[in-house]
Design an enzyme around this catalytic site. Sequence first.
Site, mmCIF file in Angstrom:
data_model
loop_
_atom_site.group_PDB
_atom_site.id
_atom_site.type_symbol
_atom_site.label_atom_id
_atom_site.label_comp_id
_atom_site.label_asym_id
_atom_site.label_seq_id
_atom_site.Cartn_x
_atom_site.Cartn_y
_atom_site.Cartn_z
ATOM 1 C CD GLU A 146 -115.543 40.064 53.966
ATOM 2 O OE1 GLU A 146 -115.409 39.046 53.291
ATOM 3 O OE2 GLU A 146 -114.699 40.967 54.003
ATOM 4 C CB CYS A 187 -114.363 49.031 57.180
ATOM 5 S SG CYS A 187 -114.509 48.794 55.407
ATOM 6 C CB CYS A 220 -119.328 44.945 44.072
ATOM 7 S SG CYS A 220 -119.042 46.623 43.488
ATOM 8 C CB CYS A 265 -112.363 46.954 40.672
ATOM 9 S SG CYS A 265 -113.318 48.483 40.663
ATOM 10 C CB CYS A 304 -112.107 44.548 44.047
ATOM 11 S SG CYS A 304 -113.188 44.637 45.479
ATOM 12 C CD GLU A 345 -119.503 52.886 44.138
ATOM 13 O OE1 GLU A 345 -118.305 52.556 44.214
ATOM 14 O OE2 GLU A 345 -119.920 54.007 44.496
ATOM 15 C CB SER A 381 -114.610 54.477 49.599
ATOM 16 O OG SER A 381 -113.705 54.142 48.579
ATOM 17 C CB SER A 389 -111.570 53.755 44.232
ATOM 18 O OG SER A 389 -111.999 53.518 45.548
ATOM 19 C CG LEU A 390 -107.293 58.289 40.375
ATOM 20 C CD1 LEU A 390 -108.435 58.814 39.529
ATOM 21 C CD2 LEU A 390 -106.316 59.417 40.717
ATOM 22 C CG HIS A 391 -107.386 52.097 42.258
ATOM 23 N ND1 HIS A 391 -106.752 52.164 43.470
ATOM 24 C CD2 HIS A 391 -108.664 51.722 42.538
ATOM 25 C CE1 HIS A 391 -107.588 51.814 44.432
ATOM 26 N NE2 HIS A 391 -108.763 51.556 43.904
ATOM 27 C CG ASN A 446 -104.877 43.837 51.227
ATOM 28 O OD1 ASN A 446 -104.029 43.378 51.993
ATOM 29 N ND2 ASN A 446 -105.636 44.868 51.526
ATOM 30 C CB CYS A 501 -113.507 44.766 50.940
ATOM 31 S SG CYS A 501 -112.837 45.464 49.452
HETATM 32 N N1 SAH Z 1 -116.855 50.470 45.806
HETATM 33 C C1 SAH Z 1 -116.212 51.455 46.607
HETATM 34 C C2 SAH Z 1 -115.966 51.060 48.043
HETATM 35 C C3 SAH Z 1 -115.502 49.657 48.334
HETATM 36 S S1 SAH Z 1 -113.837 49.229 47.973
HETATM 37 C C4 SAH Z 1 -114.949 51.932 45.933
HETATM 38 O O1 SAH Z 1 -114.631 51.441 44.859
HETATM 39 O O2 SAH Z 1 -114.289 52.830 46.444
HETATM 40 C C5 SAH Z 1 -112.850 50.112 49.137
HETATM 41 C C6 SAH Z 1 -111.447 50.410 48.643
HETATM 42 O O3 SAH Z 1 -110.657 49.203 48.624
HETATM 43 C C7 SAH Z 1 -111.436 50.950 47.234
HETATM 44 O O4 SAH Z 1 -110.510 51.997 47.138
HETATM 45 C C8 SAH Z 1 -110.967 49.755 46.448
HETATM 46 O O5 SAH Z 1 -110.454 50.144 45.214
HETATM 47 C C9 SAH Z 1 -109.966 49.149 47.396
HETATM 48 N N2 SAH Z 1 -109.589 47.755 47.125
HETATM 49 C C10 SAH Z 1 -110.342 46.751 46.662
HETATM 50 N N3 SAH Z 1 -109.624 45.624 46.521
HETATM 51 C C11 SAH Z 1 -108.369 45.913 46.929
HETATM 52 C C12 SAH Z 1 -107.148 45.172 47.020
HETATM 53 N N4 SAH Z 1 -107.086 43.900 46.656
HETATM 54 N N5 SAH Z 1 -106.061 45.815 47.490
HETATM 55 C C13 SAH Z 1 -106.119 47.117 47.855
HETATM 56 N N6 SAH Z 1 -107.224 47.867 47.793
HETATM 57 C C14 SAH Z 1 -108.344 47.276 47.313
#
Ligand code: SAH
Length: 343
Positions: free
Chosen positions: A90, A103, A110, A114, A117, A158, A189, A212-214, A288, A329
């Site tokens: 995508e 994007c 992947c 996570c 995701c 990634e 990212s 991507s810290l979270h 999301n 994504c």
């Molecule tokens: N693998 C990389 C880039 C792809 S994900 C990374 O981890 O950064 C791009 C961003 O979208 C990342 O910050 C990821 O954590 C976030 N992301 C993935 N799924 C999501 C969701 N359901 N809601 C919000 N952000 C999300």
Amino acid sequence: MIDIKSLSRPELETLMTGLGQPKFRAKQVFQWLHRGVASFEEMSDLPKALREQLAEQCSLTVPQVERKQVSRLDGTIKYLWRLGDGNCVESVLMRYRHGNTVCVSSEVGCLMGCAFCASTLGGLVRRLTAGEILDQVIFVQKESGEKISNIVLMGIGEPLDNFDAVMRFLELVNDPDGVNIGMRHISLSTCGLTEKIDKLAGYRLQLTLSVSLHAPDDETRSRLMPVNRSVGVDRLFDCCRRYFETTGRRISYEYAMVDGVNDHDWQADLLARRLKGIPGHVNLIPLNNVRESPLKPSTRTRQFQQRLEQQGVTTTVRRRLGSDIDASCGQLRRKTLGLKDTE
Ligand code: SAH
């Protein structure tokens, strides 16, 4: 077959001189490739014999639009591309007042796992070539008729797990004879692969690194992001500090707000403490909803933001674009392919 769109300028020159051609042919071919021609035949200012030789020796990637969704809310367009081998990835075109951002995906699927995701649900299928990453920019531009001014490597995959192809992509997309997007207009990212972040720092690129810290604590981060189990938040922040010291570039930290998981006050306080002395910026993202995941969006985003800002941390809340078209994504790919958790 030579994957011609993934070749660097010097490699393309070597290919041309090897075919007994003058060097300037490389520039012509490069310009055609980056305009998104569908065949070598279309390269009308090249000798016919050369076009035939190229068609015999080289493969030309031309992704097909498998699905296209346009958001009625904000004009965001999501493309699902079918690649030469039948796999899909995508790309999303977002229109902002300051220009168009695309994007792009870096991998099919992947490895990182996570919890929130959609892209990782079926694991990693394969990594994209530099040309296939570039194609997303070229063909979004061609399909939409819109000039792209910014790129974010935030789609499926990634990017630092596909390091060499991504570096090659950056060089290609930056070329003035091609799409010509400056490094300052590119964000990459990552989920935080520290060795690769150190390696990237060595290139001293002007791009923006997003981490991507979270979560600021190991327990929560390891729960959300399995990659944290081997690295840990301490080592990640050490790495971020080194990145800033080497490149002089501020890091942007992505933080998807998950209800009852990472949205507590103590986590805002810990995050603020951890960021002391490392110039950076926090981007709070409304989670999301992913159908397959039990995690829910937080309702405390504003409080969390205020708490960070009171402690001196620059914080923004990401605007939601394309929320009516599965624009987070990996979701469109899964829907279209009918993928299940058990695939
Ligand atoms: N693998 C990389 C880039 C792809 S994900 C990374 O981890 O950064 C791009 C961003 O979208 C990342 O910050 C990821 O954590 C976030 N992301 C993935 N799924 C999501 C969701 N359901 N809601 C919000 N952000 C999300």
